[in-house]
Write a protein that holds these residues in place. Structure first.
Motif, PDB file in Angstrom:
ATOM      1  N   ARG A 106      -3.894  -0.659  76.702  1.00 23.68           N
ATOM      2  CA  ARG A 106      -5.406  -1.207  76.869  1.00 23.68           C
ATOM      3  C   ARG A 106      -6.137  -0.307  77.871  1.00 23.68           C
ATOM      4  O   ARG A 106      -5.499   0.041  78.794  1.00 23.68           O
ATOM      5  CB  ARG A 106      -5.508  -2.774  77.152  1.00 23.68           C
ATOM      6  CG  ARG A 106      -4.580  -3.561  76.226  1.00 23.68           C
ATOM      7  CD  ARG A 106      -5.283  -3.659  74.888  1.00 23.68           C
ATOM      8  NE  ARG A 106      -6.673  -4.367  74.969  1.00 23.68           N
ATOM      9  CZ  ARG A 106      -7.347  -4.553  73.911  1.00 23.68           C
ATOM     10  NH1 ARG A 106      -6.831  -4.353  72.821  1.00 23.68           N
ATOM     11  NH2 ARG A 106      -8.324  -5.352  74.008  1.00 23.68           N
ATOM     12  N   ARG A 107      -7.367  -0.544  77.843  1.00 22.89           N
ATOM     13  CA  ARG A 107      -8.271   0.227  79.016  1.00 22.89           C
ATOM     14  C   ARG A 107      -9.000  -0.746  79.584  1.00 22.89           C
ATOM     15  O   ARG A 107      -9.633  -0.452  80.416  1.00 22.89           O
ATOM     16  CB  ARG A 107      -9.181   1.177  78.168  1.00 22.89           C
ATOM     17  CG  ARG A 107      -8.232   2.298  77.511  1.00 22.89           C
ATOM     18  CD  ARG A 107      -7.777   3.139  78.589  1.00 22.89           C
ATOM     19  NE  ARG A 107      -6.918   4.360  77.845  1.00 22.89           N
ATOM     20  CZ  ARG A 107      -5.696   4.479  78.396  1.00 22.89           C
ATOM     21  NH1 ARG A 107      -5.173   3.877  79.379  1.00 22.89           N
ATOM     22  NH2 ARG A 107      -5.237   5.331  77.877  1.00 22.89           N
ATOM     23  N   ASN A 108      -9.455  -2.084  78.983  1.00 21.23           N
ATOM     24  CA  ASN A 108      -9.920  -3.045  79.728  1.00 21.23           C
ATOM     25  C   ASN A 108      -9.490  -3.531  81.095  1.00 21.23           C
ATOM     26  O   ASN A 108      -8.233  -3.795  80.828  1.00 21.23           O
ATOM     27  CB  ASN A 108     -10.306  -4.248  78.726  1.00 21.23           C
ATOM     28  CG  ASN A 108     -11.542  -4.939  79.416  1.00 21.23           C
ATOM     29  OD1 ASN A 108     -11.627  -5.164  80.694  1.00 21.23           O
ATOM     30  ND2 ASN A 108     -11.955  -5.711  78.688  1.00 21.23           N
ATOM     31  N   THR A 109      -9.908  -3.549  82.188  1.00 17.13           N
ATOM     32  CA  THR A 109      -8.986  -3.826  83.424  1.00 17.13           C
ATOM     33  C   THR A 109      -8.794  -5.192  83.446  1.00 17.13           C
ATOM     34  O   THR A 109      -7.825  -5.680  83.864  1.00 17.13           O
ATOM     35  CB  THR A 109     -10.081  -3.324  84.530  1.00 17.13           C
ATOM     36  OG1 THR A 109     -10.479  -2.033  84.503  1.00 17.13           O
ATOM     37  CG2 THR A 109      -9.248  -3.162  85.873  1.00 17.13           C
ATOM     38  N   TYR A 148     -18.122  -2.995  88.380  1.00 15.75           N
ATOM     39  CA  TYR A 148     -19.202  -3.154  87.347  1.00 15.75           C
ATOM     40  C   TYR A 148     -20.488  -3.291  87.957  1.00 15.75           C
ATOM     41  O   TYR A 148     -21.409  -2.885  87.292  1.00 15.75           O
ATOM     42  CB  TYR A 148     -18.702  -4.786  86.730  1.00 15.75           C
ATOM     43  CG  TYR A 148     -19.891  -5.265  85.517  1.00 15.75           C
ATOM     44  CD1 TYR A 148     -19.747  -4.817  84.582  1.00 15.75           C
ATOM     45  CD2 TYR A 148     -20.899  -6.107  85.724  1.00 15.75           C
ATOM     46  CE1 TYR A 148     -20.536  -4.950  83.369  1.00 15.75           C
ATOM     47  CE2 TYR A 148     -21.706  -6.250  85.047  1.00 15.75           C
ATOM     48  CZ  TYR A 148     -21.422  -5.736  83.721  1.00 15.75           C
ATOM     49  OH  TYR A 148     -22.356  -6.360  82.549  1.00 15.75           O
ATOM     50  N   SER A 151     -19.668  -1.222  83.706  1.00 19.55           N
ATOM     51  CA  SER A 151     -18.457  -1.357  82.789  1.00 19.55           C
ATOM     52  C   SER A 151     -17.400  -1.364  83.586  1.00 19.55           C
ATOM     53  O   SER A 151     -17.243  -1.171  84.752  1.00 19.55           O
ATOM     54  CB  SER A 151     -18.463   0.058  81.866  1.00 19.55           C
ATOM     55  OG  SER A 151     -17.338  -0.078  81.162  1.00 19.55           O
ATOM     56  N   ASP A 156     -14.369  -0.560  82.144  1.00 20.78           N
ATOM     57  CA  ASP A 156     -13.344   0.352  81.251  1.00 20.78           C
ATOM     58  C   ASP A 156     -12.812   1.142  82.245  1.00 20.78           C
ATOM     59  O   ASP A 156     -13.185   1.831  83.256  1.00 20.78           O
ATOM     60  CB  ASP A 156     -14.190   1.373  80.334  1.00 20.78           C
ATOM     61  CG  ASP A 156     -13.124   2.104  79.383  1.00 20.78           C
ATOM     62  OD1 ASP A 156     -11.961   1.646  79.316  1.00 20.78           O
ATOM     63  OD2 ASP A 156     -13.667   2.955  78.715  1.00 20.78           O
ATOM     64  N   SER A 157     -11.370   1.367  82.379  1.00 22.16           N
ATOM     65  CA  SER A 157     -10.525   1.840  83.225  1.00 22.16           C
ATOM     66  C   SER A 157     -10.578   3.514  83.071  1.00 22.16           C
ATOM     67  O   SER A 157     -10.433   4.249  84.091  1.00 22.16           O
ATOM     68  CB  SER A 157      -9.165   1.474  83.290  1.00 22.16           C
ATOM     69  OG  SER A 157      -8.596   1.941  81.837  1.00 22.16           O
ATOM     70  N   ASP A 158     -11.126   4.008  81.977  1.00 21.31           N
ATOM     71  CA  ASP A 158     -11.350   5.533  81.907  1.00 21.31           C
ATOM     72  C   ASP A 158     -12.424   5.974  82.736  1.00 21.31           C
ATOM     73  O   ASP A 158     -12.870   7.177  83.243  1.00 21.31           O
ATOM     74  CB  ASP A 158     -11.501   5.690  80.517  1.00 21.31           C
ATOM     75  CG  ASP A 158     -10.244   5.800  79.571  1.00 21.31           C
ATOM     76  OD1 ASP A 158      -9.126   5.719  80.258  1.00 21.31           O
ATOM     77  OD2 ASP A 158     -10.492   5.374  78.368  1.00 21.31           O
ATOM     78  N   LEU A 159     -13.489   4.952  82.650  1.00 25.59           N
ATOM     79  CA  LEU A 159     -14.922   5.319  83.740  1.00 25.59           C
ATOM     80  C   LEU A 159     -14.506   5.405  85.333  1.00 25.59           C
ATOM     81  O   LEU A 159     -15.235   5.783  85.847  1.00 25.59           O
ATOM     82  CB  LEU A 159     -15.746   4.513  83.470  1.00 25.59           C
ATOM     83  CG  LEU A 159     -16.351   4.583  81.977  1.00 25.59           C
ATOM     84  CD1 LEU A 159     -17.241   3.248  81.671  1.00 25.59           C
ATOM     85  CD2 LEU A 159     -16.978   6.004  81.714  1.00 25.59           C
TER      86      LEU A 159
END
Length: 103
Positions: free
Chosen positions: A28-31, A87, A92, A94-97
């Motif tokens: 998953r990417r959502n923190t 946030y 966002s 998203d952990s990629d950001l």
């Protein structure tokens, strides 16, 4: 046997919970989901500590569980504070950001 349930069942349940949490952390990417999966992994370890503590009639495992839960509560409080600041800056979670925060 603990209340009619063998220790192998506790081992199996704890292993399944830990694997689900580990897969969730890796996939998953959502923190927020990452934090939930880490909590699931901690609870799997807590289940084993309580099961073995009860099996051996020793309260040391239950004391460790108490401290693990206190640390997990502190982790959640700090993690959610960090997430709210991320946030606020990125709009966002998203952990990629998060790599954008280096700049």
């Amino acid at each position: 046997m603990i209340n009619g349930i063998s220790i192998n069942m506790y081992l199996l349940l704890s292993t399944v919970l830990f694997i689900i949490g580990a897969i969730g952390v890796m996939a998953r990417r959502n923190t927020i989901i990452l934090f939930m999966c880490i909590e699931l992994m901690l609870n799997a370890v807590n289940l084993l500590l309580v099961a073995f503590s009860t099996l051996h009639n020793d309260t040391a495992g239950q004391v460790f569980v108490f401290f693990i839960m206190a640390v997990a509560a502190a982790e959640v409080a700090v993690g959610l504070a960090i997430l709210s600041m991320i946030y606020r800056n990125l709009k966002s979670i998203d952990s990629d950001l998060l790599s954008e925060l280096k700049n």
